[in-house]
Design an enzyme around this catalytic site. Sequence first.
Site, PDB file in Angstrom:
ATOM      1  N   SER A  87     -41.155  66.155 -87.594  1.00 41.38           N
ATOM      2  CA  SER A  87     -39.900  65.677 -88.166  1.00 41.38           C
ATOM      3  C   SER A  87     -38.974  66.824 -88.535  1.00 41.38           C
ATOM      4  O   SER A  87     -38.232  66.755 -89.522  1.00 41.38           O
ATOM      5  CB  SER A  87     -40.163  64.800 -89.400  1.00 41.38           C
ATOM      6  OG  SER A  87     -38.999  64.094 -89.776  1.00 41.38           O
ATOM      7  N   LYS A 112     -34.153  60.232 -86.016  1.00 37.64           N
ATOM      8  CA  LYS A 112     -34.640  61.147 -84.976  1.00 37.64           C
ATOM      9  C   LYS A 112     -35.251  60.413 -83.790  1.00 37.64           C
ATOM     10  O   LYS A 112     -35.397  60.987 -82.707  1.00 37.64           O
ATOM     11  CB  LYS A 112     -35.665  62.116 -85.582  1.00 37.64           C
ATOM     12  CG  LYS A 112     -35.025  63.106 -86.556  1.00 37.64           C
ATOM     13  CD  LYS A 112     -36.047  63.918 -87.321  1.00 37.64           C
ATOM     14  CE  LYS A 112     -35.318  64.863 -88.276  1.00 37.64           C
ATOM     15  NZ  LYS A 112     -36.068  65.095 -89.508  1.00 37.64           N
ATOM     16  N   SER A 127     -34.986  60.214 -91.637  1.00 38.94           N
ATOM     17  CA  SER A 127     -35.488  60.820 -90.399  1.00 38.94           C
ATOM     18  C   SER A 127     -35.857  59.830 -89.306  1.00 38.94           C
ATOM     19  O   SER A 127     -36.174  60.232 -88.187  1.00 38.94           O
ATOM     20  CB  SER A 127     -36.700  61.701 -90.705  1.00 38.94           C
ATOM     21  OG  SER A 127     -36.301  62.915 -91.297  1.00 38.94           O
TER      22      SER A 127
END
Length: 386
Positions: free
Chosen positions: A118, A58, A55
């Site tokens: 997230s 991101k 993640s």
Amino acid sequence: MNKIFWASLPLIAVSSAVIAAPKYQTEAPIAYMTDLSSGAILFEKNADKQIPPASMAKMMTVYVAFDQIAKGKLKLDEKVNIQRATWQKWQGQGSTMFLGVNDKPTVKDLLHGVITLSGNDSSVVLSEAIAGTEENFADIMTKTAKRIGMKNSRFGNSTGWPDEGKTMVTARDLGTLGKRLSDDFPKLYKDFFGLTEFTWGKTNSGDPITQPNRNPLLGKIAGADGLKTGHTEEAGFGFTGSAEQNGRRIVSVLAGLNTYGGRSNESVKFMNWGFNAWETKALFKKGAKVQSADVQLGDSSSVDLVAPKDLFTTLPKGSDSNFSMKVRYNGPIKAPITKGQQIATLIVSTGDAGTQSMPLVAAETIDEAGFFGRVWAGLKSLFGLG
């Protein structure tokens, strides 16, 4: 043809005492730390090895969105439709914002969902709002990464979800991304990163769903305000962190740790080391003249190079190490030049923290010379006049 010019500045010698660079040991197989106030790299371990970011990818989704907002192509209060196929694919898949198929989140809501929660669902919905499809958005991510100096990274999706190696980064590139997020979009960065929790969606009983930010530095490191955790089975536990204390910002990257708790403990320990084992020494105040550079075909033959902000060098705490400074630019610099335009770099060489690079900008606007000015400049060049 322009040439690279080096202008040496006086050696700064505080004393002859030198303290060795601080040592650090980490369980993380991948680690990187940089001090943004000076550009010093404080620590690196396998920093150029390509790894799946989970993640932490991101962060690039957010960078592209911030860039679109800054260019006026995307508005924070713009409402976004959720495609049913996207909702079905990402409903409860990994970290989630708990978007509903009939929800009408704004871009602002989705950014909170990406940064604080997230959310995979919020990342994909945001990418589709910007580029039509996630595939198109991933192409924008990769091109943007190259443009901002991420030399060894590529993106196949907006979430960091495992994709058979299409999405790969390096710790050094993640450090660059952390720097560019805070440098390029200071207001957006301040508004969105560092939020401790965010509420969206409802439980089956109708209660609002509030989720905490997973950033392990928040509440434990003074000035912590970013950036992004990541975890998948293939990537392990990772974290790109950022904190600012007394005008000094550090970005740290850890990847490949085995446990959630190990990531939390190591992230705090690593950032504490960065602030406590190192210190900055002031070089130039904002606006101070550092050097001057020759200008070609301008209404002035030279331009002052000044500090765009307070400039520092980073050294081991308690060190009185010598360091030298040089100014580098491609010159003569051709007019026109805009006040505040970066046209040179201050290079600081130290024995303990390597080479540190800082931007220098033009103190004033230099317009192109008129016709007679250009003729005179040509004659001087022809006959070797000063």
